[in-house]
Design an enzyme around this catalytic site. Sequence first.
Site, PDB file in Angstrom:
ATOM      1  N   CYS A 106       0.819  -1.211   0.000  1.00  0.00           N
ATOM      2  CA  CYS A 106       0.000   0.000   0.000  1.00  0.00           C
ATOM      3  C   CYS A 106       0.857   1.267   0.000  1.00  0.00           C
ATOM      4  CB  CYS A 106      -0.988  -0.056   1.156  1.00  0.00           C
ATOM      5  SG  CYS A 106      -2.458   0.956   0.940  1.00  0.00           S
ATOM      6  N   HIS A 107       0.796   2.071   1.068  1.00  0.00           N
ATOM      7  CA  HIS A 107       1.567   3.311   1.158  1.00  0.00           C
ATOM      8  C   HIS A 107       2.982   3.092   1.708  1.00  0.00           C
ATOM      9  CE1 HIS A 107      -2.481   5.021   0.774  1.00  0.00           C
ATOM     10  NE2 HIS A 107      -1.892   6.157   0.411  1.00  0.00           N
ATOM     11  N   ALA A 108       3.314   1.877   2.119  1.00  0.00           N
ATOM     12  CA  ALA A 108       4.617   1.598   2.730  1.00  0.00           C
ATOM     13  C   ALA A 108       5.810   1.982   1.854  1.00  0.00           C
ATOM     14  CB  ALA A 108       4.711   0.135   3.137  1.00  0.00           C
ATOM     15  N   TRP A 110       6.546   4.602   0.576  1.00  0.00           N
ATOM     16  CA  TRP A 110       7.024   5.952   0.906  1.00  0.00           C
ATOM     17  C   TRP A 110       8.300   5.868   1.739  1.00  0.00           C
ATOM     18  CZ3 TRP A 110       1.891   8.725   2.508  1.00  0.00           C
ATOM     19  CH2 TRP A 110       1.477   9.558   1.461  1.00  0.00           C
TER      20      TRP A 110
END
Length: 177
Positions: A106-108, A110
Site C-alpha cells: 500500500c503506502h509503505a 514511501w
Amino acid sequence: MRVAFLTAPEGIEQVELTEPWQTVVDAGDEPVLVSTRPGRVQAFNHLDKAGTFPVDATVADSTVDGFNGLVLPGGVANPDALRTDERAVAFVKGFFDAGKPVAAICHAPWTLVEADVVRGRTLTSWPSLRTDIRNAGGTWVDEQVHICADGPNTLVTSRRPDDLKAFDSVFIDVFDA
C-alpha cells in the site's frame, strides 16, 4: 526465521499488519513488532481507530542482523511518520544493504523512497505513490503483487488490502527461500 514488522506508533492499516503477521506465524516463524517508540502501536481501519498492539522492540534497540526479513505494513500515516524518523529509515535501508528480503504494501513504499532504495527497482503500491516512486528512480507497475530481484535483495510489493492474500502467499515464499 525472525521477521521484523516495522511501524510508526500510529496510523498502521490494521489488516496490513495482522494478516501478514498471521502468515508468518502460520509458517512457524517469529514475527517481531518493531517501532520508533516502546509501548503499543495504534492501528486503524482506514481512518477509524482499530486495535492496539504491543511493541516488541524499538528501532533504536534493533539491528538488521537480528532478522531474516522485513515487512512494511501500510496505512497513510504510518509510512509518512516512518520516513521522518532517521533511525527507521536507516533500519529499512540496512535490509537492502544486507541483501535481506523486504515486503511492502500500500503506502509503505514511501519509506522505501525516503531510504533511497527504489532507484532501478520495479514495484507497485497504492496508486497515489506512482509519481513519488518514479521521481525516486523506480518503475511503478499496477499489479496485485510484484517481485523485484533487480537489486541487492528481493523486494515484494503490493497495492492495497484487497491484494493481501496474494501478497502474503508471495512474500512468505520469498522469505523462506
